[in-house]
Design a protein around this motif. Sequence first.
Motif, PDB file in Angstrom:
ATOM      1  N   PRO A   1       0.810  -1.226   0.000  1.00 45.47           N
ATOM      2  CA  PRO A   1       0.000   0.000   0.000  1.00 45.47           C
ATOM      3  C   PRO A   1       0.838   1.269   0.000  1.00 45.47           C
ATOM      4  O   PRO A   1       0.479   2.260  -0.659  1.00 45.47           O
ATOM      5  CB  PRO A   1      -0.824  -0.125   1.288  1.00 45.47           C
ATOM      6  CG  PRO A   1      -0.935  -1.609   1.516  1.00 45.47           C
ATOM      7  CD  PRO A   1       0.389  -2.163   1.065  1.00 45.47           C
ATOM      8  N   ALA A   2       1.958   1.260   0.717  1.00 46.15           N
ATOM      9  CA  ALA A   2       2.816   2.446   0.740  1.00 46.15           C
ATOM     10  C   ALA A   2       3.383   2.739  -0.640  1.00 46.15           C
ATOM     11  O   ALA A   2       3.576   3.914  -1.007  1.00 46.15           O
ATOM     12  CB  ALA A   2       3.944   2.258   1.749  1.00 46.15           C
TER      13      ALA A   2
ATOM     14  N   THR B   1      -6.223   4.973  -9.856  1.00 41.62           N
ATOM     15  CA  THR B   1      -5.795   3.720  -9.242  1.00 41.62           C
ATOM     16  C   THR B   1      -6.771   2.625  -9.622  1.00 41.62           C
ATOM     17  O   THR B   1      -7.985   2.777  -9.439  1.00 41.62           O
ATOM     18  CB  THR B   1      -5.734   3.857  -7.711  1.00 41.62           C
ATOM     19  OG1 THR B   1      -4.879   4.950  -7.371  1.00 41.62           O
ATOM     20  CG2 THR B   1      -5.200   2.587  -7.073  1.00 41.62           C
TER      21      THR B   1
ATOM     22  N   ARG C   1       1.390   7.376  -6.674  1.00 42.50           N
ATOM     23  CA  ARG C   1       0.472   8.491  -6.945  1.00 42.50           C
ATOM     24  C   ARG C   1       1.191   9.827  -6.766  1.00 42.50           C
ATOM     25  O   ARG C   1       0.961  10.782  -7.519  1.00 42.50           O
ATOM     26  CB  ARG C   1      -0.750   8.402  -6.046  1.00 42.50           C
ATOM     27  CG  ARG C   1      -1.662   7.221  -6.361  1.00 42.50           C
ATOM     28  CD  ARG C   1      -2.902   7.212  -5.467  1.00 42.50           C
ATOM     29  NE  ARG C   1      -3.688   8.408  -5.661  1.00 42.50           N
ATOM     30  CZ  ARG C   1      -4.617   8.556  -6.619  1.00 42.50           C
ATOM     31  NH1 ARG C   1      -4.874   7.564  -7.453  1.00 42.50           N
ATOM     32  NH2 ARG C   1      -5.287   9.684  -6.716  1.00 42.50           N
ATOM     33  N   GLY C   2       2.089   9.884  -5.794  1.00 34.26           N
ATOM     34  CA  GLY C   2       2.875  11.104  -5.603  1.00 34.26           C
ATOM     35  C   GLY C   2       3.827  11.356  -6.755  1.00 34.26           C
ATOM     36  O   GLY C   2       3.997  12.501  -7.191  1.00 34.26           O
TER      37      GLY C   2
ATOM     38  N   VAL D   1       1.853   2.150  -3.473  1.00 37.11           N
ATOM     39  CA  VAL D   1       0.762   2.758  -4.252  1.00 37.11           C
ATOM     40  C   VAL D   1       0.687   4.256  -3.970  1.00 37.11           C
ATOM     41  O   VAL D   1       0.571   5.072  -4.890  1.00 37.11           O
ATOM     42  CB  VAL D   1      -0.579   2.073  -3.924  1.00 37.11           C
ATOM     43  CG1 VAL D   1      -1.728   2.753  -4.676  1.00 37.11           C
ATOM     44  CG2 VAL D   1      -0.520   0.587  -4.281  1.00 37.11           C
ATOM     45  N   GLU D   2       0.757   4.611  -2.707  1.00 36.93           N
ATOM     46  CA  GLU D   2       0.712   6.037  -2.353  1.00 36.93           C
ATOM     47  C   GLU D   2       1.913   6.779  -2.918  1.00 36.93           C
ATOM     48  O   GLU D   2       1.789   7.906  -3.410  1.00 36.93           O
ATOM     49  CB  GLU D   2       0.643   6.199  -0.833  1.00 36.93           C
ATOM     50  CG  GLU D   2      -0.685   5.774  -0.239  1.00 36.93           C
ATOM     51  CD  GLU D   2      -1.855   6.476  -0.913  1.00 36.93           C
ATOM     52  OE1 GLU D   2      -1.842   7.712  -0.983  1.00 36.93           O
ATOM     53  OE2 GLU D   2      -2.771   5.778  -1.394  1.00 36.93           O
ATOM     54  N   SER D   3       3.087   6.158  -2.852  1.00 37.09           N
ATOM     55  CA  SER D   3       4.274   6.795  -3.433  1.00 37.09           C
ATOM     56  C   SER D   3       4.097   6.988  -4.932  1.00 37.09           C
ATOM     57  O   SER D   3       4.435   8.043  -5.479  1.00 37.09           O
ATOM     58  CB  SER D   3       5.514   5.937  -3.169  1.00 37.09           C
ATOM     59  OG  SER D   3       5.823   5.888  -1.794  1.00 37.09           O
TER      60      SER D   3
END
Length: 296
Positions: A176-177, A195, A183-184, A179-181
Amino acid sequence: MTAETSSTLGTPGTSSTADVVPRTVGVYGGGRMGAGIAHAFALAGAAVTVIETDASSARAARERIEASLAKAAAKGASRGARPTGTFEVVTDAAALAGCALVVEAVPELVDLKHDVLRRVAAVVPDAMIGSNTSSLSIDVLAEALPDPSRLVGLHFFNPVPVSDLVEVVVGRRTAPALVESARGWVAGLGKTAITVRDSPGFASSRLGVAIALEAMRMLEEGVADAADIDTAMTLGYRHPVGPLRTTDIVGLDVRLNIAEHLERELGPRFAPPRVLRDKVAAGELGRKTGKGFYTW
C-alpha cells in the motif's frame, strides 16, 4: 558500466517537485514509451538512467529523448522554470545500482518482462519497481521478483510528454505504501493518477480496445470509412483522436497483442477483427511503418 550516451539538462532536486519524484530513476527500455518516460522524469528533476540492449539502440534512444525534449521546449511544454535533471543511456544493467525507482518499459511479452524484472531485482534489490505494461497482469509479472510487494503498474500513455494520465495498477501483493508513493510520483510529473485493481486490460486499455475493435468491425462492414468513423467520436463525443487513428499511433501490432490477451481473459467480445489481423500480417502497423488505417 558501459555508458553509450549521456546528457545534462540542468540541476536536479532544486524544488518540491523534485522531492516528490525519486531523485534517481532507471528506465529499462529506450523505445518510444521508455524514451517518453525518461523525458518526463528528467524534466521533473530526476537523474535518469536508460538501459538499452546495444550501442546502436542506445544511440537511437538518446536521439528520441533529445528530440522529445527539444520539441517540448519549442512548444513551451517544459513549463518554464520547472527543474530539470539528467539522463544517460547505457547498455549495462549494472548502471541501475543506486536507483530508487526502476520502470520497466519493454514490449508486451511476459517472458521478456520476467527476464528484465529478474535483472533489475539482481542489481537493485531494494528499489521500487514500476511496469509500464498496458494490459499484462501485475500479479503475473511480480512472479519474477523475490519480493512481489515492490512492483506496481505505472501505465503511461503515448505520447508520454504531453499525456495527462497514468494508471497506477495495484496487484494483490503490491505494498500500500508503494501505491501512495506512485500516486505522488505521478503528481510530481504534472500528471493525474487513477488507481485500478489488477484486472485484464485495467481500465483504459479495456475501454480503448473495445471501442477500437468495434470501429474496425464497422469499417469491415462498410458502415463508413475510417475518417468518418473517427470523426463521429472526435466531434460527437469530444474524443481528441478517433479510435482508428489512435490505433495507428499506438501500433496495430500492439493493439492486436492486447486484443488477443483480452480475448483469452474476457471472452470473444475482444476477438480481433480480420482487418486487424490482415494489416498486421501485411506489415501495416500504423504510423511507425507509414501505413495502417491511414497513410502517414
